[in-house]
Scaffold this active site. Structure first.
Site, PDB file in Angstrom:
ATOM      1  N   TYR A 148      -5.267   8.747 -11.124  1.00 40.91           N
ATOM      2  CA  TYR A 148      -5.857   8.086  -9.951  1.00 40.91           C
ATOM      3  C   TYR A 148      -5.235   8.641  -8.674  1.00 40.91           C
ATOM      4  O   TYR A 148      -4.015   8.598  -8.495  1.00 40.91           O
ATOM      5  CB  TYR A 148      -5.626   6.583 -10.045  1.00 40.91           C
ATOM      6  CG  TYR A 148      -6.332   5.769  -8.997  1.00 40.91           C
ATOM      7  CD1 TYR A 148      -7.695   5.571  -9.054  1.00 40.91           C
ATOM      8  CD2 TYR A 148      -5.625   5.190  -7.947  1.00 40.91           C
ATOM      9  CE1 TYR A 148      -8.349   4.811  -8.096  1.00 40.91           C
ATOM     10  CE2 TYR A 148      -6.267   4.428  -6.981  1.00 40.91           C
ATOM     11  CZ  TYR A 148      -7.632   4.243  -7.064  1.00 40.91           C
ATOM     12  OH  TYR A 148      -8.274   3.491  -6.110  1.00 40.91           O
ATOM     13  N   GLU A 164     -16.106  -0.199 -10.273  1.00 40.09           N
ATOM     14  CA  GLU A 164     -16.338   0.010  -8.843  1.00 40.09           C
ATOM     15  C   GLU A 164     -17.358   1.109  -8.582  1.00 40.09           C
ATOM     16  O   GLU A 164     -18.036   1.092  -7.565  1.00 40.09           O
ATOM     17  CB  GLU A 164     -15.006   0.353  -8.159  1.00 40.09           C
ATOM     18  CG  GLU A 164     -15.071   0.321  -6.650  1.00 40.09           C
ATOM     19  CD  GLU A 164     -13.683   0.369  -6.017  1.00 40.09           C
ATOM     20  OE1 GLU A 164     -13.526   1.103  -5.030  1.00 40.09           O
ATOM     21  OE2 GLU A 164     -12.762  -0.321  -6.512  1.00 40.09           O
ATOM     22  N   ASP A 167     -11.326  -0.635  -9.041  1.00 43.75           N
ATOM     23  CA  ASP A 167     -10.090   0.134  -8.873  1.00 43.75           C
ATOM     24  C   ASP A 167      -8.877  -0.779  -8.791  1.00 43.75           C
ATOM     25  O   ASP A 167      -8.932  -1.853  -8.174  1.00 43.75           O
ATOM     26  CB  ASP A 167     -10.170   1.007  -7.622  1.00 43.75           C
ATOM     27  CG  ASP A 167     -11.103   2.196  -7.827  1.00 43.75           C
ATOM     28  OD1 ASP A 167     -11.640   2.352  -8.944  1.00 43.75           O
ATOM     29  OD2 ASP A 167     -11.299   2.954  -6.867  1.00 43.75           O
TER      30      ASP A 167
END
Length: 602
Positions: free
Chosen positions: A318, A8, A103
Site C-alpha cells: 500500500y 473502496e 482502505d
C-alpha cells in the site's frame, strides 16, 4: 443471507473476489453463494452543500455567514450516483453482515462510515485491514476480520476532520470571495486549512527571493604538487576559523601573489572513517521526493504510478503510507520477497551478493514506527514485470533497490582533511574514499560518482609541496531557491520547524507534518488549478492572485499553527483521549473569526 463486502475501489474488490472465488458479475457488484462484493469509487457519500440545508444559502451573501449546521447532513456524490444506488440497495437488503474493506486508514474509515450512515444500514460490521493486495495478504486478512470497535475513535477523528474542513472551506471561500469581488476583482477564491498555508509557504519564499540582497566575497585557490608529483587543490582559510571568505578584492589578490610559485608544507592531516547505514525504506513522501529529483515526476504523477503498481500490478505494498519501518509480522515474509526480486535480471546480481540469511538493517523492523501501514516494499509478485510502462519501471526500481539495500552492510567512507601552509597562509583540502561500498553497490555507486576524490591517497603529513598556480574567484551569495515538488513535500512533512510552541511542534512531529501522504499531491495540484501557483520548469512561482490571497486571509489561516493545533487534537481523538465536541466548538469559533476577518476587508 449473504455477507456484503464493500471495497473502496473496483480493482480492490476484484482482487478480493478473486481470492474468495466463484463469482458472477452483476451491475455494480460481484456475487457468489456467500458474498456480495461491491465498491465505492471513492467518496460515494459526502457532506451536503449549504443549499441542502436551506435554499436561500445557494446565493453567496456575507449576511448569511457563517454557515454552521446544527447537525451535518450527508448526500450522494453527484459524479457516482449510479454506483451509489447499487450500494444503497445492497446495504438496505436482508443480509448477515457487512465487511468494511475500504482502505485501511482515516480516509478509508470516513468513506465507509458516510456510506453506511447515509444508506441507513443497520447490519453488523467487520473490518478488513489490508496493507497489500496480494492473494496471501487478502486471504490472511479475511481469516482475521477485525472488530470495528477497534477503529471507533479513528472514525470519530475522520468525521471531525471532515466537518472542520467543510466549515473552514465553505465559509472561508465564500467570505473571502465576496470580499475579493467587492474590491472590483472577478472570479472566486478557494480557502482551505492545508491548502492556504501551503500556498503561504510558496508566497513567503518568493518574497524572500525578491528582498534578497546578495553578499559578495572572494575565494583564493592554490594547486599543489608533492615531491612524488601528486597534485591536489586547496582553498584558502583564515587561520583556525576555517573561514574561506575574503571580503576585500585587493586582499584576495595580495594573498594570490604572495603564495604564487612558493613552497609549502602539509601542516595537518586528519582522517576519520564513517559508517553510513543503508537508506530508510520509503514512505510515500520519500518516494515522491526521490522520483522528483531523479526523474522530474511531480507528486501526483508519482502517486498515480505507485497506485497503479499497487492496484493493477500488485507489485508493491500500500503506497499511501508515512511509515519507513516494517512490523514483526511482515519480517517473516522478507526472504521470500527478496528471492522473488532475484528473479528479475536487473536485480539478480545485487541479490546474489547477499549472505544466505540476510537480515534487514537495524531499526527497519519496528512495530512502534508503523502507523496505519508499513513502508512501501515489493510484494514479491513479479508476474507483471514485463507489462510495466517505463514510468512504472522507474518507480518500482526506486522501491526495489531501496528494499534490497536494507539487507546490505553499512558503507564505510574515509574522510580526509589536509591543511597546507604556505608562509603564513593556509589552505584546506577535503576528500573522501569509499573503503567498503556496502549497500551503495545496489545503486551502482551513484552516490560516490557524484563527487570526485580531491586528495590522492599517497599524500602524507609534513610532506613538502610547491605551488603550481593560484587564482582568486569572485563569489556572491544566492537567494533561496523556489520550491520544487520535492522541497515543498519536505517542508510539509517537516512543518514542525516553522512552529515555536513546544506542544504544537511535537504535535506536528507526531502527525508527520501538514496534510497526509495521500493528500499533499492533491493540494499541490489544487493550488495550481486554482491559478494561485504556476509551474516554471520544476519550480513553483506564485501568481499575483495567489499572493493576494495570502495577504488577505488572517494569520490563523495562513500559518501552520492552525494545522498543528488541529492535528494535535485529532491525534488525541484517534487515541480515545480527545473530545470531538470540544474540538468542533473551537472550529465554530475559528469559523466566526474567519468570516469577521473577511467582512473587515469587504
Amino acid at each position: 443471507m449473504k455477507t456484503i463486502l464493500l471495497a473502496e475501489k473496483p480493482s480492490v474488490a476484484r482482487d478480493i473476489a478473486s481470492v474468495i472465488g466463484s463469482f458472477t458479475k452483476r451491475q455494480g457488484y460481484l456475487e457468489n453463494k456467500d458474498y456480495l462484493v461491491t465498491w465505492a469509487i471513492g467518496h460515494l457519500a459526502e457532506l451536503a452543500n449549504p443549499e441542502d440545508y436551506s435554499p436561500e444559502l445557494k446565493t453567496w451573501n456575507l449576511d448569511t455567514l457563517p454557515i454552521i449546521p446544527a447537525q451535518f447532513l450527508l448526500k450522494p456524490a453527484e459524479r457516482t450516483l449510479d454506483q451509489w444506488r447499487v450500494v444503497k440497495s445492497l446495504l438496505q437488503g436482508k443480509h448477515r453482515l457487512i465487511i468494511n474493506a475500504c482502505d485501511a486508514g482515516r480516509e478509508g474509515e470516513l468513506i465507509f462510515q458516510y456510506i453506511y450512515h447515509l444508506a441507513g444500514c443497520r447490519l453488523p460490521i467487520k473490518r478488513l485491514w489490508l496493507s497489500e493486495n496480494t492473494p496471501g495478504a487478502i486471504r490472511k486478512a479475511l481469516e482475521n476480520l477485525q472488530d470495528p470497535r477497534n477503529y471507533y475513535h479513528l472514525s470519530l477523528a475522520a468525521m471531525a476532520r471532515s466537518q472542520a474542513d467543510w466549515l473552514i472551506g465553505i465559509n472561508g471561500t465564500r467570505a473571502f470571495t465576496l470580499a475579493y469581488k467587492k474590491s472590483g476583482q472577478k472570479g472566486s477564491l478557494s480557502i482551505g486549512r492545508v491548502q492556504t498555508p501551503t500556498l503561504a509557504l510558496i508566497v513567503e519564499r518568493e518574497k524572500e527571493i525578491r528582498s534578497f540582497i546578495p553578499e559578495q566575497w572572494w575565494e583564493v585557490f592554490a594547486t599543489f604538487q608533492t615531491n612524488e608529483n601528486r597534485v591536489y587543490r586547496g582553498r584558502w582559510i583564515d587561520g583556525g576559523e576555517k573561514n574561506h571568505k575574503i571580503n576585500d578584492k585587493t586582499r584576495a589578490e595580495e594573498v594570490t601573489a604572495r603564495v604564487q610559485h612558493s613552497r609549502g608544507v602539509i601542516e595537518q592531516m586528519e582522517e576519520n572513517s564513517e559508517k553510513v547505514p543503508p537508506p530508510n525504506l520509503l514512505s510515500l513522501g520519500d518516494l515522491q521526493k526521490k522520483a522528483n529529483r531523479q526523474y522530474g515526476y511531480n507528486a501526483k504523477q508519482t502517486l498515480d504510478l505507485a497506485q497503479s503498481l499497487y492496484e493493477r500490478h500488485r507489485m508493491i505494498s500500500y503506497p499511501r503510507t508515512d511509515s519507513r519501518c516494517l512490523t514483526r509480522e511482515i519480517e517473516t515474509t522478507l526472504a521470500k520477497r527478496l528471492k522473488a526480486l532475484g528473479g528479475i535480471s536487473v536485480y539478480q546480481g545485487a541479490v546474489q551478493l547477499l549472505t544466505e540469511s540476510p537480515a534487514p538493517a537495524k531499526g527497519t523492523v519496528n512495530d512502534a514506527g508503523v502507523t496505519d501501514h508499513h513502508a512501501i516494499i515489493p510484494t514479491g509478485d513479479i508476474s507483471r514485470i514485463n507489462q510495466l510502462t517505463p514510468e512504472e519501471h522507474h518507480i518500482f526500481d526506486l522501491i526495489a533497490k531501496t528494499f534490497i539495500a536494507c539487507f546490505y552492510p553499512e558503507a564505510v567512507i574515509l574522510h580526509r582533511q589536509v591543511i597546507t601552509r604556505v608562509g603564513q597562509e593556509r589552505f584546506l583540502t577535503s576528500g573522501k574514499t569509499v573503503l567498503n561500498p556496502g549497500w551503495m553497490q545496489v545503486f551502482q555507486l551513484e552516490e560516490e560518482d557524484a563527487e570526485e576524490e580531491a586528495l590522492p591517497p599517497e599524500i602524507r603529513d609534513a610532506a613538502e609541496v610547491i605551488v603550481l598556480n593560484t587564482s582568486a574567484k569572485a563569489c556572491k551569495s544566492q537567494p533561496p531557491r523556489r520550491y520544487t515538488d520535492a522541497s515543498l513535500i519536505s517542508s510539509l512533512e517537516n512543518a514542525s520547524r516553522y512552529v515555536e510552541e513546544k506542544e504544537l511542534k511535537q504535535a506536528l512531529k507526531t502527525a508527520k507534518g501538514v496534510g497526509t501522504p495521500a493528500t499533499r499531491a492533491a493540494i499541490i495540484e489544487r493550488i495550481i488549478q486554482s491559478g494561485y501557483v504556476l509551474r516554471q520548469g520544476k519550480y513553483f512561482v506564485p501568481t499575483p492572485k495567489g499572493e493576494m490571497i495570502v495577504d488577505l486571509v488572517p494569520e490563523e489561516l495562513r500559518s501552520l499553527e492552525l494545522t498543528a493545533t488541529w492535528e494535535q487534537q485529532l491525534i488525541h481523538i484517534e487515541k480515545g483521549t480527545g473530545n470531538p465536541s470540544g474540538f468542533m466548538k473551537e472550529i465554530h469559533s475559528l469559523t466566526r473569526t474567519v468570516v469577521a476577518a473577511a467582512r473587515s476587508n469587504a
